[in-house]
Design a protein around this motif. Sequence first.
Motif, mmCIF file in Angstrom:
data_model
loop_
_atom_site.group_PDB
_atom_site.id
_atom_site.type_symbol
_atom_site.label_atom_id
_atom_site.label_comp_id
_atom_site.label_asym_id
_atom_site.label_seq_id
_atom_site.Cartn_x
_atom_site.Cartn_y
_atom_site.Cartn_z
ATOM 1 N N CYS A 11 0.887 -1.205 0.104
ATOM 2 C CA CYS A 11 0.022 -0.221 -0.021
ATOM 3 C C CYS A 11 0.880 1.398 -0.050
ATOM 4 C CB CYS A 11 -0.939 -0.018 1.155
ATOM 5 S SG CYS A 11 -0.204 0.519 2.781
ATOM 6 N N GLY A 12 0.290 2.419 0.210
ATOM 7 C CA GLY A 12 1.117 3.739 0.207
ATOM 8 C C GLY A 12 2.189 3.792 1.074
ATOM 9 N N THR A 13 2.081 3.207 2.385
ATOM 10 C CA THR A 13 3.025 3.440 3.320
ATOM 11 C C THR A 13 3.447 2.141 3.986
ATOM 12 O OG1 THR A 13 1.105 3.691 4.984
ATOM 13 C CG2 THR A 13 1.790 5.629 4.255
ATOM 14 N N THR A 17 -3.540 0.682 5.319
ATOM 15 C CA THR A 17 -4.285 -0.289 4.656
ATOM 16 C C THR A 17 -3.780 -1.549 4.377
ATOM 17 O OG1 THR A 17 -3.626 0.549 2.471
ATOM 18 C CG2 THR A 17 -5.258 1.829 3.465
ATOM 19 N N THR A 59 -3.318 -2.404 -2.497
ATOM 20 C CA THR A 59 -4.370 -1.459 -2.519
ATOM 21 C C THR A 59 -4.112 -0.232 -3.488
ATOM 22 O OG1 THR A 59 -3.475 -0.513 -0.478
ATOM 23 C CG2 THR A 59 -4.853 -2.267 -0.059
ATOM 24 N N THR A 60 -2.849 -0.191 -3.883
ATOM 25 C CA THR A 60 -2.598 1.011 -4.599
ATOM 26 C C THR A 60 -1.860 0.606 -5.918
ATOM 27 O OG1 THR A 60 -1.356 3.250 -4.271
ATOM 28 C CG2 THR A 60 -0.296 0.857 -3.409
ATOM 29 N N PRO A 61 -1.787 1.527 -6.820
ATOM 30 C CA PRO A 61 -1.156 1.003 -8.254
ATOM 31 C C PRO A 61 0.185 0.528 -8.214
ATOM 32 C CG PRO A 61 -2.233 3.349 -8.426
ATOM 33 C CD PRO A 61 -2.458 2.927 -7.067
ATOM 34 N N LEU A 74 -8.561 -3.618 -2.877
ATOM 35 C CA LEU A 74 -9.405 -2.816 -2.423
ATOM 36 C C LEU A 74 -10.402 -3.175 -1.766
ATOM 37 C CD1 LEU A 74 -9.593 0.376 -4.761
ATOM 38 C CD2 LEU A 74 -8.912 0.316 -2.440
ATOM 39 N N LEU A 77 -11.099 -2.992 1.975
ATOM 40 C CA LEU A 77 -11.080 -1.630 2.581
ATOM 41 C C LEU A 77 -12.684 -1.332 2.407
ATOM 42 C CD1 LEU A 77 -7.981 0.004 1.432
ATOM 43 C CD2 LEU A 77 -8.349 -1.508 3.390
ATOM 44 N N THR A 78 -13.153 -1.494 1.288
ATOM 45 C CA THR A 78 -14.637 -1.169 0.952
ATOM 46 C C THR A 78 -15.419 -2.216 1.596
ATOM 47 O OG1 THR A 78 -14.690 -2.259 -1.090
ATOM 48 C CG2 THR A 78 -13.861 -0.055 -1.113
ATOM 49 N N VAL B 126 -15.626 5.086 5.826
ATOM 50 C CA VAL B 126 -15.519 3.870 6.601
ATOM 51 C C VAL B 126 -13.903 3.673 7.058
ATOM 52 C CG1 VAL B 126 -17.114 2.379 5.276
ATOM 53 C CG2 VAL B 126 -14.966 2.401 4.498
ATOM 54 N N TRP B 129 -9.742 4.403 11.049
ATOM 55 C CA TRP B 129 -8.397 4.957 11.531
ATOM 56 C C TRP B 129 -8.088 6.092 11.339
ATOM 57 C CZ3 TRP B 129 -4.098 4.460 13.836
ATOM 58 C CH2 TRP B 129 -2.934 5.238 13.554
ATOM 59 N N LEU B 179 -10.508 4.747 -9.729
ATOM 60 C CA LEU B 179 -11.093 4.009 -8.292
ATOM 61 C C LEU B 179 -12.691 4.296 -8.600
ATOM 62 C CD1 LEU B 179 -8.437 5.318 -6.005
ATOM 63 C CD2 LEU B 179 -8.916 2.884 -6.688
ATOM 64 N N ILE B 182 -15.139 5.374 -5.140
ATOM 65 C CA ILE B 182 -14.175 5.695 -3.888
ATOM 66 C C ILE B 182 -14.105 7.243 -3.884
ATOM 67 C CG2 ILE B 182 -11.980 5.437 -2.972
ATOM 68 C CD1 ILE B 182 -13.432 2.781 -3.232
ATOM 69 N N GLU B 292 -13.962 -2.666 11.059
ATOM 70 C CA GLU B 292 -15.097 -3.664 10.294
ATOM 71 C C GLU B 292 -16.529 -3.552 10.677
ATOM 72 O OE1 GLU B 292 -13.355 -7.378 10.425
ATOM 73 O OE2 GLU B 292 -11.905 -7.191 8.737
ATOM 74 N N ARG B 295 -17.989 -0.297 9.553
ATOM 75 C CA ARG B 295 -18.180 -0.517 8.462
ATOM 76 C C ARG B 295 -19.481 -1.131 7.947
ATOM 77 N NH1 ARG B 295 -13.873 -3.403 5.483
ATOM 78 N NH2 ARG B 295 -15.418 -5.225 5.728
ATOM 79 N N ILE B 309 -17.577 5.418 -1.202
ATOM 80 C CA ILE B 309 -17.063 4.585 0.121
ATOM 81 C C ILE B 309 -15.615 5.478 0.427
ATOM 82 C CG2 ILE B 309 -15.846 2.691 0.957
ATOM 83 C CD1 ILE B 309 -18.836 2.182 0.282
ATOM 84 N N LEU B 311 -12.300 6.064 1.720
ATOM 85 C CA LEU B 311 -11.002 5.514 2.177
ATOM 86 C C LEU B 311 -9.881 6.399 2.371
ATOM 87 C CD1 LEU B 311 -11.176 2.380 -0.386
ATOM 88 C CD2 LEU B 311 -12.061 2.604 1.995
ATOM 89 N N ASP B 312 -8.676 5.742 3.114
ATOM 90 C CA ASP B 312 -7.335 6.219 3.109
ATOM 91 C C ASP B 312 -6.799 6.579 2.071
ATOM 92 O OD1 ASP B 312 -4.889 6.968 4.082
ATOM 93 O OD2 ASP B 312 -5.215 5.282 5.697
ATOM 94 N N ALA B 314 -3.802 6.466 1.432
ATOM 95 C CA ALA B 314 -2.999 5.370 1.326
ATOM 96 C C ALA B 314 -2.999 4.702 -0.263
ATOM 97 C CB ALA B 314 -2.628 4.658 2.247
ATOM 98 N N ILE B 315 -4.325 4.677 -0.366
ATOM 99 C CA ILE B 315 -4.599 3.833 -1.895
ATOM 100 C C ILE B 315 -4.129 4.522 -3.019
ATOM 101 C CG2 ILE B 315 -6.366 2.441 -0.552
ATOM 102 C CD1 ILE B 315 -8.478 4.190 -2.039
ATOM 103 N N LEU B 316 -3.822 5.822 -2.774
ATOM 104 C CA LEU B 316 -3.434 6.708 -3.955
ATOM 105 C C LEU B 316 -1.925 6.877 -4.212
ATOM 106 C CD1 LEU B 316 -5.727 9.815 -3.394
ATOM 107 C CD2 LEU B 316 -6.224 7.728 -4.468
ATOM 108 N N ILE B 317 -1.205 6.319 -3.073
ATOM 109 C CA ILE B 317 0.131 7.122 -3.139
ATOM 110 C C ILE B 317 1.002 6.090 -3.973
ATOM 111 C CG2 ILE B 317 2.227 6.946 -1.372
ATOM 112 C CD1 ILE B 317 -0.264 8.862 -0.776
ATOM 113 N N PHE B 356 1.244 12.050 1.042
ATOM 114 C CA PHE B 356 -0.336 12.432 1.475
ATOM 115 C C PHE B 356 -0.739 13.700 1.347
ATOM 116 C CE2 PHE B 356 0.614 8.405 3.660
ATOM 117 C CZ PHE B 356 -0.658 7.768 3.561
#
Lengths: 96, 483
Positions: A11-13, A17, A59-61, A74, A77-78, B126, B129, B179, B182, B292, B295, B309, B311-312, B314-317, B356
């Motif tokens: 994931c990103g970090t 996630t 969870t990330t590209p 993903l 998470l959803t 959801v 965190w 995404l 999202i 969970e 959610r 939905i 989300l964090d 982090a999923i883009l990073i 971020f």
Amino acid sequence: MSKEKVVLVACGTAIATSTVVAKAIEEACKEAGIPVRTRQCKAAEVPTLAKEADLIVTTTPVAQDLGVPVIQGLAFLTGIGKDQVLQQIIEELKKD
Amino acid sequence: MSFLDFLQGVQDFLNALGSFVLLPIFIFIFAIALGTKLGRAFRSAVVIGVAFVGINLVIGLMWNSLTDVSQAMVNNLGIQRDIVDVGWPSAAAIAFGSSVGLWVIPIALAVNIVMLVLRLTKTLNVDVWNFWHFAFIGSLIVSATGKLELGLVAAAIMAALMLFFADWTAPAVQDFYNLPGISIPHGTSSAYVPLAIPLNWVIDQIPGLRDLDADPEAIQKTFGPTFGDPMILGLIIGLILGILGFFPDIAESGFTQFLADVLKLGVNLAAVMVLLPRMVQILMEGLIPISESAREFMQKRASGREVYIGLDSAILIGHPSVISASLILVPISILLSVILPGNRVILFADLAVIPFVVAIFAPITRGNVVRIVIIGTVAMAVGFFFANSLAPLMTESAVAANFDIPEGAAMIVSIADGFLPTPWVFTTLVASLQWIGLIILIALLAVVLFFYLRNPEGWERAAGAPGGSAAGGEAPAPAGGTD
């Protein structure tokens, strides 16, 4: 007893996630009786660490064509379609 | 013993327990209320307590190491850099460990349900965190005013504000990052959107500059091994700070002592960079069951509606533009910390979270690395102002949340969310005007929401959503008052 499989979770970090995804995979594999070890990493580290993994869940590209199957995580998470993805992961890990 | 004495006794006992025990107890109760199984809820509560102990240990190591060297720099060089960037893991722990943090989960869920029912948002957040961002602002306000109720309302307003930002940026994020469904209600990533949109427009007007871009892969190859690896970065920063701080003493301490001090500082700070995220992983693990359950609880109540939905970020990073722009922004930010007049902040643990801050710039700039770097540089430069101003409050919040602070310690701050306009505006308004400050914030949010809901497509195109004319053109002015 089959050999322990290594799942790389990206994931990103490598903190937030990916922890959610890694724990879900560990729980599901324990139930399915598949010995598995997860390793969390950042997206940028995937190309280097891919060699040591049997499967990548992210969870990330991340870069494709790593020689290791990549599954989109993903859904963990959803919550939407989570069971199908878990099924996909377990089937992938049951191979060979 | 009267009843009042009894209540006072309960209060004293709760105070004596401190956040490391209280938060697990509260999490356990909320988890059960949301339908988590007893054993799972209990275990996760204990895990959270364990995580807090771990984070406290690492913060102690970091704080001690950096306080020593920052004092040496002040004494020997007259360089006033006595505010230490302890990173978002510390900020999150302080926020969840604060009096506001105990209540933030039910508050944010309630705000979300109310806004969904009133059709004021499409986002179902959801990402339990990241409720810490709401608690963070609340805890700063409690430190500033001493009033818990002000902090709780501020946290609720922040939760609503993040839903607005999530809706606003959702079409752009969904399109750019592919995404569907999202949105990103993330405190650190939203804050500078109102800065990025006009800056991107300005760049569009400058011939030459508007055509520049850079190759993400080449940047990652050049900068990745040092600036992309927090452990190595921690080591390097430790060695440099050590040389700066301890070298003037070398005549007194002798070369071997100097060398030992520098190397120790380097290894200690490298250790912090590795250990702090591990501790936060434990905290995260503890929050999974309640996250969970929350959610499922929310999704049951929102079923049949078309929702995003939340989300964090982090999923883009993982996106190459975001990674490479952030790598370049690490040395730029360190340079800024050296040259900006009046700055007292030493950047450290949060150099890893620059992605971020810039993640939502990517859809706005269509992934142009040069533009992300330019806008990111402006954001960081402005951020130092907020950070210097917020440090005393954040330090006080850490004390209030029972973190161990060394004697004569430096003050603390973090890029997430101490470098952002949002906490600064909230605390400045509420510290001086109290309830009236909160009412102003609610009014501002209502006005912005009103204009957004009248013309959502225009706003969303400005944030980088596809369709219509080029982004920026006829878009409404991004309301500067939002944060």
